[in-house]
Design a protein around this motif. Structure first.
Motif, short mmCIF file in Angstrom:
data_model
loop_
_atom_site.label_atom_id
_atom_site.label_comp_id
_atom_site.label_asym_id
_atom_site.label_seq_id
_atom_site.Cartn_x
_atom_site.Cartn_y
_atom_site.Cartn_z
N LYS A 1 23.82 36.81 53.72
CA LYS A 1 24.20 35.39 53.80
C LYS A 1 23.05 34.61 54.42
O LYS A 1 22.40 35.05 55.35
CB LYS A 1 25.43 35.22 54.70
N GLN B 1 37.69 43.53 54.29
CA GLN B 1 37.71 42.20 53.64
C GLN B 1 37.09 41.16 54.56
O GLN B 1 36.27 40.36 54.13
CB GLN B 1 39.15 41.82 53.29
N TRP B 2 37.47 41.17 55.82
CA TRP B 2 36.91 40.23 56.78
C TRP B 2 35.39 40.41 56.90
O TRP B 2 34.64 39.44 56.89
CB TRP B 2 37.57 40.42 58.15
N ALA B 3 34.94 41.66 56.97
CA ALA B 3 33.51 41.94 57.10
C ALA B 3 32.74 41.44 55.89
O ALA B 3 31.67 40.85 56.03
CB ALA B 3 33.28 43.44 57.31
N SER B 4 33.28 41.66 54.70
CA SER B 4 32.57 41.22 53.50
C SER B 4 32.48 39.70 53.43
O SER B 4 31.53 39.15 52.90
CB SER B 4 33.20 41.79 52.23
N GLU B 5 33.46 39.01 53.98
CA GLU B 5 33.46 37.55 53.97
C GLU B 5 32.65 36.94 55.11
O GLU B 5 32.13 35.84 54.99
CB GLU B 5 34.89 37.02 54.04
N ASN B 6 32.55 37.65 56.22
CA ASN B 6 31.97 37.04 57.42
C ASN B 6 30.72 37.72 57.97
O ASN B 6 30.02 37.11 58.77
CB ASN B 6 33.03 37.01 58.53
N LEU B 7 30.45 38.93 57.58
CA LEU B 7 29.33 39.64 58.14
C LEU B 7 28.29 40.05 57.10
O LEU B 7 27.49 40.94 57.33
CB LEU B 7 29.81 40.91 58.86
#
Length: 113
Positions: free
Chosen positions: A111, A101-107
């Motif tokens: 983007k 979840q963190w990776a999909s939002e931040n990495l």
């Protein structure tokens, strides 16, 4: 006297050990695949698409040695080998979900700044 702080050296060693196992390609996917329950080598090969038999065999042995998976052999015939998560492996499932979840939002590679 505990101040709620951690010893940096001990924390770094633990994180380094975790990533030495989880940072290898396929290991997280294998653990995730076994989150649905025990599976045979063949079932894992189908679920974790793109992995060679040799690499899957190496990764399963490594995860078993790390006590994240258990391996059971049914002498058959035919002989079948089944892999399952240990208690330690099961504890990783929510961590891997949170990391994903963190990776999909931040990495996200797509983007734009």
């Amino acid at each position: 006297m505990s101040t709620g702080q951690h010893e940096p050296h001990a924390c770094d060693a633990a994180v380094s050990l975790a990533f030495s196992i989880l940072g290898k390609r396929w290991n997280g996917m294998i653990i995730d695949a076994l989150g649905g329950g025990p599976a045979s080598f063949t079932a894992l090969r189908r679920t974790v698409g793109g992995i060679s038999d040799a690499v899957l065999s190496d990764r399963l042995a490594e995860l078993t040695d790390a006590m994240l998976l258990s391996r059971s052999v049914d002498p058959g015939p035919p002989v079948t080998v089944t892999y399952a998560l240990t208690s330690s492996g099961e504890q990783l499932l929510p961590v891997l979900q949170q990391l994903g979840q963190w990776a999909s939002e931040n990495l996200a590679l797509n983007k734009k700044p």
